[in-house]
Design an enzyme around this catalytic site. Structure first.
Site, mmCIF file in Angstrom:
data_model
loop_
_atom_site.group_PDB
_atom_site.id
_atom_site.type_symbol
_atom_site.label_atom_id
_atom_site.label_comp_id
_atom_site.label_asym_id
_atom_site.label_seq_id
_atom_site.Cartn_x
_atom_site.Cartn_y
_atom_site.Cartn_z
ATOM 1 C CG ASP A 1 -7.392 0.394 -2.028
ATOM 2 O OD1 ASP A 1 -7.131 1.299 -1.233
ATOM 3 O OD2 ASP A 1 -7.088 -0.792 -1.798
ATOM 4 C CG ASN B 1 -8.607 3.148 0.818
ATOM 5 O OD1 ASN B 1 -7.418 3.129 1.114
ATOM 6 N ND2 ASN B 1 -9.393 2.100 0.953
ATOM 7 C CD GLU C 1 -3.191 0.337 0.319
ATOM 8 O OE1 GLU C 1 -2.757 1.427 -0.109
ATOM 9 O OE2 GLU C 1 -4.345 -0.052 0.127
ATOM 10 N NE ARG D 1 -5.779 -2.431 8.889
ATOM 11 C CZ ARG D 1 -5.838 -1.899 7.667
ATOM 12 N NH1 ARG D 1 -5.529 -0.629 7.477
ATOM 13 N NH2 ARG D 1 -6.248 -2.605 6.635
ATOM 14 C CG ASN E 1 -6.893 1.912 5.060
ATOM 15 O OD1 ASN E 1 -6.109 0.969 5.038
ATOM 16 N ND2 ASN E 1 -7.752 2.142 4.093
HETATM 17 CA CA CA Z 1 -5.931 1.507 0.623
#
Ligand code: CA
Length: 294
Positions: free
Chosen positions: A200, A150, A18, A102, A104
């Site tokens: 994403d 995201n 990521e 959490r 991101n």
């Molecule tokens: Ca992501």
């Protein structure tokens, strides 16, 4: 529609690769493996790969102007040294370690505010939020009731910020004040129908078009936020495409991260390069990564 094919840039077995950034000074790609808590660095010229275990989940990383990095670990913003060691917390704790949440995706805006969102580890809807760490160390919650935060990008010339809450399958645009960081009046500018995967990570090019990675879509698509139309696509041989950034000497390559998590043995056999970092050569350029000045 223009169709590009991405090639493997770095073979890697990231569970959840990521947040790629490109450092122009060293010609390096830096990215994270969120689930395995690793910070990875690849130098384009020497092809040297450096992998550091951070000791926590790490979901995004940005260069820090005073050296090293700022990053989002599981519970908040932290300073890391140049080797990836944890130095100190930046701002306060956002949620306790046992909250089920959490951090991101995260990124700095063009004046260095570090925006990053949270999500429930089990994907439970609406539990996350989008936060902003300003250069003085103050943290503000900007958006609440987010599911999987995201896809951050800014167009300061238009006064727009773009944001993705993945399950919504859309890109939202906010009116964005560069001087204050205030955002208001969100509206949907892009909708991904069933012919696409789930949106994403995202980045913006020099023409103001958005490149959106598609989880379960095996591609990155270029979209016009003014019309909502899909303009180009980059095809990958792996299904879980997570994020992208511009890189290379003239910032005309798209660097793309991918994931292995959730794929069964049959899918992994069909997608042996899942988890690797890919690259596609483009005719449009992007912008250098924005650093955290605090
Ligand atoms: Ca992501």
């Amino acid at each position: 529609m223009k169709v590009h094919k991405a090639q493997v840039l770095v073979e890697s077995d990231c569970e959840l690769g990521e947040g790629p950034i490109y450092l122009t000074g060293s010609g390096s790609v830096v990215w994270v493996d969120i689930l395995r808590g690793r910070l990875l660095r690849y130098r384009m010229d020497t092809e040297a790969l450096d992998v550091v275990e951070v000791g926590s989940s790490i979901s995004s990383v940005v260069p820090r102007i005073r050296g090293g990095f700022a990053a989002t670990l599981e519970s908040g913003f932290f300073a890391l040294d140049d080797k990836g060691g944890i130095v100190s917390r930046l701002g306060g704790a956002i949620h306790p370690q046992d909250s089920g949440l959490r951090f991101n995706d995260g990124k700095c805006d063009p004046v260095g505010r570090y925006w990053a969102g949270t999500m429930a580890k089990d994907g439970d809807a609406g539990k996350g939020a989008l936060y902003c760490l300003d250069p003085s160390g103050k943290i503000e919650e900007k958006v609440s009731n987010v599911s999987i935060s995201n896809g951050l990008a800014w167009n300061p010339l238009l006064g727009r910020m773009y944001f993705i809450d993945t399950p919504e399958r859309s890109v939202v645009s906010w009116q964005y004040d560069l001087d204050t960081g205030r955002i208001q009046n969100p509206f949907e500018v892009i909708r991904l129908d069933d012919s696409h995967g789930y949106p994403d990570g995202m980045c913006i090019d020099a023409e103001g078009k958005l490149w959106v990675a598609e989880w379960e879509g095996s591609r990155v698509c270029r979209w016009d936020p003014a019309s909502g139309n899909c303009l180009e696509r980059i095809e990958l041989p792996v299904s879980r495409v997570t994020s992208c950034c511009f890189g290379g000497a003239d910032l005309s390559q798209l660097i793309i991260t991918t994931a292995r998590t959730g794929l069964d043995d049959k899918q992994l056999a069909e997608q042996p390069s899942a988890g690797s970092v890919f690259v596609a050569n483009l005719s449009v350029r992007g912008f250098p990564v924005d650093a955290y000045p605090g």
